[in-house]
Design a protein around this motif. Structure first.
Motif, PDB file in Angstrom:
ATOM      1  N   ILE A   6       0.969  -1.089   0.113  1.00  0.00           N
ATOM      2  CA  ILE A   6      -0.009   0.035   0.001  1.00  0.00           C
ATOM      3  C   ILE A   6       0.941   1.262   0.065  1.00  0.00           C
ATOM      4  O   ILE A   6       1.851   1.095   0.549  1.00  0.00           O
ATOM      5  N   GLY A   7       0.219   2.423  -0.508  1.00  0.00           N
ATOM      6  CA  GLY A   7       0.833   3.605  -0.453  1.00  0.00           C
ATOM      7  C   GLY A   7       0.727   4.302   1.141  1.00  0.00           C
ATOM      8  O   GLY A   7      -0.122   3.663   1.858  1.00  0.00           O
ATOM      9  N   ASP A   8       1.539   5.316   1.297  1.00  0.00           N
ATOM     10  CA  ASP A   8       1.572   6.038   2.475  1.00  0.00           C
ATOM     11  C   ASP A   8       0.259   6.435   3.019  1.00  0.00           C
ATOM     12  O   ASP A   8       0.033   6.703   4.173  1.00  0.00           O
ATOM     13  N   ASN A   9      -0.402   6.832   2.065  1.00  0.00           N
ATOM     14  CA  ASN A   9      -1.717   7.558   2.565  1.00  0.00           C
ATOM     15  C   ASN A   9      -2.966   6.631   2.415  1.00  0.00           C
ATOM     16  O   ASN A   9      -4.048   7.155   2.751  1.00  0.00           O
TER      17      ASN A   9
ATOM     18  N   ILE B 243      -8.845   4.444   3.942  1.00  0.00           N
ATOM     19  CA  ILE B 243      -9.632   3.637   4.696  1.00  0.00           C
ATOM     20  C   ILE B 243     -10.619   4.086   5.718  1.00  0.00           C
ATOM     21  O   ILE B 243     -11.581   3.861   5.984  1.00  0.00           O
ATOM     22  N   LYS B 244      -9.829   4.955   6.760  1.00  0.00           N
ATOM     23  CA  LYS B 244     -10.534   5.737   7.764  1.00  0.00           C
ATOM     24  C   LYS B 244     -11.477   6.150   7.236  1.00  0.00           C
ATOM     25  O   LYS B 244     -12.694   6.702   7.748  1.00  0.00           O
TER      26      LYS B 244
ATOM     27  N   GLY C 237      -4.406   4.206  -3.237  1.00  0.00           N
ATOM     28  CA  GLY C 237      -5.565   4.765  -2.547  1.00  0.00           C
ATOM     29  C   GLY C 237      -6.987   3.968  -2.951  1.00  0.00           C
ATOM     30  O   GLY C 237      -7.037   3.339  -3.790  1.00  0.00           O
ATOM     31  N   VAL C 238      -8.104   4.635  -2.292  1.00  0.00           N
ATOM     32  CA  VAL C 238      -9.484   3.956  -2.395  1.00  0.00           C
ATOM     33  C   VAL C 238     -10.427   5.066  -2.193  1.00  0.00           C
ATOM     34  O   VAL C 238     -10.312   5.543  -1.144  1.00  0.00           O
ATOM     35  N   VAL C 239     -11.287   5.032  -2.983  1.00  0.00           N
ATOM     36  CA  VAL C 239     -12.589   6.245  -2.788  1.00  0.00           C
ATOM     37  C   VAL C 239     -13.848   5.343  -3.114  1.00  0.00           C
ATOM     38  O   VAL C 239     -13.835   4.198  -3.863  1.00  0.00           O
ATOM     39  N   PRO C 240     -14.730   5.902  -2.860  1.00  0.00           N
ATOM     40  CA  PRO C 240     -16.327   5.131  -2.943  1.00  0.00           C
ATOM     41  C   PRO C 240     -16.385   5.418  -4.678  1.00  0.00           C
ATOM     42  O   PRO C 240     -16.022   6.493  -5.296  1.00  0.00           O
TER      43      PRO C 240
ATOM     44  N   ASN D 284      -1.151  15.208  -6.430  1.00  0.00           N
ATOM     45  CA  ASN D 284      -1.249  13.981  -5.469  1.00  0.00           C
ATOM     46  C   ASN D 284       0.174  13.780  -4.927  1.00  0.00           C
ATOM     47  O   ASN D 284       1.250  13.430  -5.664  1.00  0.00           O
ATOM     48  N   SER D 285       0.107  13.567  -3.601  1.00  0.00           N
ATOM     49  CA  SER D 285       1.338  13.429  -2.726  1.00  0.00           C
ATOM     50  C   SER D 285       1.980  11.991  -3.010  1.00  0.00           C
ATOM     51  O   SER D 285       2.924  11.576  -2.761  1.00  0.00           O
TER      52      SER D 285
END
Length: 599
Positions: free
Chosen positions: A145-148, A153-154, A174-177, A316-317
């Motif tokens: 996984i990436g750092d962010n 998830i939170k 990353g993951v988003v709806p 994006n970081s």
């Protein structure tokens, strides 16, 4: 004691309260106005003209270079004067520089390594107690996984809803709806000494979405790499300033690109930079002083993959910040980009690439070996050491057609003539050579041998041809004997560089099958006139390809295909750099090539 300074440029009029005296050139740039000074305010280029009220006493150099009309109107060089009392400063409107953004058509693979994956994880139960992270990794085919990612998830309302994952190879970034729009974007950047060009791409389709171009804001510290290196070396603060103004302008350019395409900066996950070695050093905040002194060793020439946060780039970081590799202190990643875009080095045939910008870089080779060198060509073509020279701005004469009894011309944006840019200078000298106004040695012929039309414009004492008087243009425009000599030095250096590389490759010039001209100036010059003045040999006729922005094209290919990182690394190993400052053959050829063709 405080005083007021009023600065006027076009429709922009502002007044500033100044607490203590300061150099006028520094003040103008500090307040965000455009004022050209190729020497960075050192007082040597004589280009930072302003009109002052009240007019201060003339400096000795101003007595020499300004006409009586200009002196009376209060025209002065900003860098030579102090703002120390109430003053009105009027600046010419420079407008936008004519930036080369287009490239020849190039094809490449689409393999950025980035992808979007829509998925819905299975609901957990007592028989399936895998963690949510494990479920996401399994569904997306990733292993880390990436750092962010934890923050993503939170932020989820439900961990088993339909989701969109952002993946880079085997990393879950990353993951988003799935209802939240997400794009995968990349940007290719050509960092030129004079200009910046940014290309926005869709990393999934390879489509070019937007292009933006602008001045390199470091120009206020000097027009060429040497003046900027000297500026940086004065203090650590100056080095940081070079980096900061560049990054700030890049961030503004990225925001403008995103706005034009209707996307967000946060959707930019990959950005690739090409540029000369000094520009890449200033981008990363290095003091490039070692580039300017023997033995000319850069801090790095490797291709790099960094975090955008390391320089404060507002994308994006988790994005990849890529720098194409350079070859040496004076043959940079812009040439690697040009080689990549032109495909030089892929064929058994001998091919030549010439980048004539602020500096002149040359590469010659085939699929076995490639030789490169750098020559001092740019100042004349950028207008910095030409009496009526200027950058490619509105009003610059970019085309001349010279006849014995008249001439035609063309200015950028069809504006009133203000000066002569590089392509115009080439046309003018070639035309004078063709009608016999100058001889092969570059000297003006005797006045009595000129046509009446040109006799009326020739000042024999000053060795100067008047092109436009002050009542016909924004200011007097002329060509001097010294201007011709400057062009001879530039064209001689380029031609000698070609000859040296051909000798190293052990081939004759006739064995070169293609000649690619890349870069800002090279794309606008008349190829026939390059041959007429002897910058290129007659044998190249019909072989010249004006390729456009090779650096930008190469950066775009590098951005869209991550496999090119390895391929370019192998290409670099085949490239040999020739240091011309210690090459006796070059010095001999340079002297030989100073004259124009003819008896």
């Amino acid at each position: 004691m405080a005083f007021q300074v009023r600065i006027i440029q076009g429709d922009r009029i502002e007044e500033f309260k100044i607490e203590q005296k300061m150099n006028l050139y520094d003040l103008i740039n500090q307040k965000g106005y455009q004022l050209t000074a190729y020497c960075g305010g050192e007082g040597t280029c004589k280009k930072c003209r302003v009109r002052l009220k009240p007019a201060p006493e003339l400096k000795s150099i101003e007595e020499e270079i300004f006409s009586e009309k200009e002196k009376t109107e209060g025209v002065r060089l900003a860098c030579l004067h102090q703002a120390k009392k109430d003053l009105e400063v009027s600046l010419d409107t420079e407008g936008d520089i004519n930036v080369l953004t287009g490239t020849a058509e190039v094809g490449g693979r689409l393999n950025s390594g980035w992808r979007l994956a829509d998925f819905k994880p299975e609901k957990p139960d007592l028989d399936d107690q895998r963690s949510y992270l494990t479920r996401y990794l399994d569904k997306t085919g990733t292993t880390n996984i990436g750092d962010n990612f934890i923050a993503d998830i939170k932020a989820l309302d439900s961990k088993v809803q339909e989701l969109t994952a952002v993946c880079c190879q085997d990393k879950l970034v990353g993951v988003v709806p799935v209802t939240e729009e997400r794009n995968l974007l990349g940007v290719a950047v050509d960092i030129g000494t004079t200009t910046l060009v940014l290309y926005l791409y869709d990393l999934e389709t390879g489509e070019k979405l937007a292009v933006d171009s602008m001045y390199n804001p470091q120009k206020e510290f000097g027009a060429d790499v040497i003046s900027r290196i000297q500026f940086a070396n004065k203090s650590r603060e100056n080095t940081e300033k070079l980096q900061q103004v560049l990054v700030d302008r890049l961030n503004q350019g990225l925001t403008d690109l995103s706005a034009e395409a209707g996307v967000k900066n946060d959707d930019i996950y990959r950005i690739a930079f090409a540029g000369n070695t000094t520009m890449l050093h200033t981008l990363l905040g290095f003091d490039p002083i070692d580039i300017a002194k023997s033995p000319f060793i850069p801090d790095f020439t490797e291709g790099l993959n960094l975090s955008p946060d390391s320089i404060g780039l507002e994308i994006n970081s988790e994005a990849e910040l890529l720098l194409l590799p350079s070859i040496s202190a004076y043959v940079g990643a812009d040439i690697i980009g040009g080689l990549l875009a032109a495909g030089l080095g892929e064929s058994m045939e001998n091919e030549l690439l010439i980048d004539i910008g602020t500096n002149g870089e040359i590469a010659l080779g085939n699929n076995s070996e490639i030789y490169t060198c750098s020559v001092a060509a740019g100042p004349s073509f950028e207008g910095s050491n030409i009496s009526s020279g200027m950058a490619a701005l509105a009003g610059a004469i970019e085309r001349f057609e010279i006849r014995a009894d008249s001439f035609d011309y063309q200015t950028i944006n069809a504006a009133k003539p203000r000066g002569i840019c590089g392509s115009g200078l080439l046309d003018l000298v070639a035309g004078f050579l063709e009608i016999g106004l100058i001889d092969p040695k570059g000297k003006f012929n005797d006045k009595e041998n000129m046509s009446e039309f040109w006799q009326d414009r020739f000042d024999e004492e000053k060795k100067e041809v008047l092109i436009f008087s002050e009542d016909k243009a924004e200011n007097k425009i002329s060509l001097t004997q010294k201007d011709i000599r400057q062009l001879q030095l530039a064209k001689g250096a380029i031609r000698a560089g070609i000859e040296v590389l051909a000798a190293r490759l052990d081939i004759k010039l006739a064995e070169i099958k293609k000649v690619y001209l890349v870069g800002g100036f090279a794309n606008y010059l008349d190829p026939d006139n390059t041959i007429l003045i002897g910058m290129l040999p007659e044998i190249f006729e019909g072989k010249i390809i004006q390729f456009g922005n090779g650096s930008g094209a190469g950066a775009s290919l590098y951005l869209l295909d991550r496999d090119l990182e390895e391929i370019v690394g192998l290409l670099k190993k085949r490239i040999k750099y020739i240091e011309l400052s210690k090459d006796a053959d070059f010095q001999e050829k340079f002297i030989e090539e100073l004259n124009f063709p003819g008896n």
